[in-house]
Design an enzyme around this catalytic site. Structure first.
Site, PDB file in Angstrom:
ATOM      1  N   LYS A  35       0.765  -1.055   0.003  1.00  0.00           N
ATOM      2  CA  LYS A  35       0.109   0.090   0.026  1.00  0.00           C
ATOM      3  C   LYS A  35       0.991   1.274  -0.071  1.00  0.00           C
ATOM      4  O   LYS A  35       0.685   2.229  -0.724  1.00  0.00           O
ATOM      5  CB  LYS A  35      -0.889   0.017   1.218  1.00  0.00           C
ATOM      6  CG  LYS A  35      -2.114  -0.885   1.075  1.00  0.00           C
ATOM      7  CD  LYS A  35      -2.971  -0.992   2.580  1.00  0.00           C
ATOM      8  CE  LYS A  35      -3.918  -2.174   2.125  1.00  0.00           C
ATOM      9  NZ  LYS A  35      -4.474  -2.592   3.559  1.00  0.00           N
TER      10      LYS A  35
ATOM     11  N   GLN B 280      -5.096  -1.367   9.447  1.00  0.00           N
ATOM     12  CA  GLN B 280      -5.058  -2.519   8.851  1.00  0.00           C
ATOM     13  C   GLN B 280      -5.741  -3.506   9.807  1.00  0.00           C
ATOM     14  O   GLN B 280      -5.537  -3.848  11.063  1.00  0.00           O
ATOM     15  CB  GLN B 280      -3.686  -2.928   8.655  1.00  0.00           C
ATOM     16  CG  GLN B 280      -3.389  -4.255   8.015  1.00  0.00           C
ATOM     17  CD  GLN B 280      -3.815  -4.280   6.453  1.00  0.00           C
ATOM     18  OE1 GLN B 280      -3.825  -3.374   5.741  1.00  0.00           O
ATOM     19  NE2 GLN B 280      -3.934  -5.376   6.002  1.00  0.00           N
TER      20      GLN B 280
ATOM     21  N   ASP C 246     -11.485   2.949   3.761  1.00  0.00           N
ATOM     22  CA  ASP C 246     -11.924   1.687   3.518  1.00  0.00           C
ATOM     23  C   ASP C 246     -13.408   1.285   3.304  1.00  0.00           C
ATOM     24  O   ASP C 246     -13.928   0.181   2.868  1.00  0.00           O
ATOM     25  CB  ASP C 246     -11.645   0.885   4.949  1.00  0.00           C
ATOM     26  CG  ASP C 246     -10.437   0.097   4.944  1.00  0.00           C
ATOM     27  OD1 ASP C 246     -10.048  -0.499   3.974  1.00  0.00           O
ATOM     28  OD2 ASP C 246      -9.602   0.011   6.105  1.00  0.00           O
TER      29      ASP C 246
HETATM   30  N1  GUN Z   1      -7.144  -6.454   5.776  1.00  0.00           N
HETATM   31  C1  GUN Z   1      -7.370  -7.333   4.775  1.00  0.00           C
HETATM   32  N2  GUN Z   1      -8.164  -6.506   4.031  1.00  0.00           N
HETATM   33  C2  GUN Z   1      -8.491  -5.215   4.242  1.00  0.00           C
HETATM   34  C3  GUN Z   1      -8.826  -4.260   3.844  1.00  0.00           C
HETATM   35  O1  GUN Z   1      -9.449  -3.914   2.712  1.00  0.00           O
HETATM   36  N3  GUN Z   1      -8.939  -3.175   4.837  1.00  0.00           N
HETATM   37  C4  GUN Z   1      -8.314  -3.289   5.942  1.00  0.00           C
HETATM   38  N4  GUN Z   1      -8.290  -2.166   6.655  1.00  0.00           N
HETATM   39  N5  GUN Z   1      -7.675  -4.091   6.335  1.00  0.00           N
HETATM   40  C5  GUN Z   1      -7.790  -5.261   5.615  1.00  0.00           C
END
Ligand code: GUN
Length: 281
Positions: free
Chosen positions: A52, A96, A119
């Site tokens: 990311k 996350q 998100d």
């Molecule tokens: N962990 C796995 N996928 C995601 C996601 O799309 N957002 C977040 N915040 N954590 C994750």
């Protein structure tokens, strides 16, 4: 059969976003910023977060990762989120998941300013999406949606079957398809005859976390199949779709890896830019 190249689609989207960031920089003399909070040292999360950060930097966003040990107190995390909510240089906040057990996920999500919720997990964004209003949309379903639209720009009246009803994927995916005037069937572990449901579908989104569940004889010839699954098995990472079988039948199919995955991160960048743009109005 069209093999849907998520890597290529994500690279194209990142190119567009890069131009957009450059334009925003000229116009506002600042760039959108993404802050990711990573708690603990779970390896998959570490890898996701590194990707990311790398992608955010590539398109010219300001990016920051705040790391905490597994033992961090919930209060510390909530205080940090409140601080980031007030920080004008932060356009998007992502915590996350998964979180350690002693930290309340819902409390964390609800503390994030909904206007910075990249998100799309905050109840306000969930509600706005289901009401058809403007909102942040969870990155994976948004990525699936953009891939489907590339193959079939007009989804009106199409029959879509969503396999899985999670808050992360199945439910927001359903809302996006409804907005496009699809007739949507949401299926899950208690669905009586999943094969019969899938055989009705023009579009199948498999997001249930069961390796190679969707078989070749579950799919009509002209069906678009999107595989959201990432399952670790003895033969490596596989999706929720039996790729060998379904690729012989479907009109279009996403591979795993290289399908939905790359689009998820590109959509996170898009959401960060969209949050920035809304904050400038
Ligand atoms: N962990 C796995 N996928 C995601 C996601 O799309 N957002 C977040 N915040 N954590 C994750």
């Amino acid at each position: 059969m069209i093999l849907i190249d998520g890597k290529k689609a994500a690279a194209e989207l990142r190119e567009e976003l890069k131009k957009e960031v450059a334009n925003l920089k000229t116009k506002h003399n600042k760039v959108p910023g993404l802050t990711v909070i990573l708690i603990g040292d779970m390896t998959p999360s570490q890898i996701y977060v590194r990707n990311k950060e790398k992608s955010a930097n590539e398109v010219g966003l300001k990016s920051e990762v705040i790391r905490y040990p597994n033992t961090v107190e919930e209060k510390t995390v909530l205080e940090k989120i409140k601080e980031l909510n007030q920080d004008e240089t932060v356009s998007g906040i992502l915590v996350q998941l998964p979180l350690p057990k002693h930290i309340n996920k819902q409390k964390v999500i609800e503390t994030i300013d909904p206007l910075k919720d990249v998100d799309g997990f905050h109840p306000m964004n969930v509600g706005n999406l289901s009401s058809g209003y403007e909102s942040s949309v969870p990155c994976t379903p948004l990525g699936c949606y953009l891939l489907i639209k590339k193959i079939e720009p007009n989804l009106s009246g199409k029959k879509a079957v969503v396999v899985g009803r999670s808050n992360l994927n199945g439910k927001p995916m359903t809302q996006l398809l409804l907005k496009e005037n699809c007739t949507v069937t949401v299926t899950h572990s208690k669905t009586k005859d999943l094969k019969a449901e899938c055989l009705e579908a023009d579009i199948i989104i498999a997001a249930v976390g069961i390796p190679e569940l969707v078989k070749g004889d579950w799919v009509k010839k002209d069906t678009i199949v999107i595989d959201v699954g990432i399952n670790k098995t003895d033969k490596g990472i596989v999706g929720d779709v039996d790729f060998d079988e379904v690729s012989k039948n479907a009109k279009a199919l996403t591979p795993v890896p290289g399908g939905v995955g790359p689009m998820t991160i590109a959509c996170l960048l898009k959401n960060t830019i969209d949050c920035f743009k809304r904050s400038q109005i």
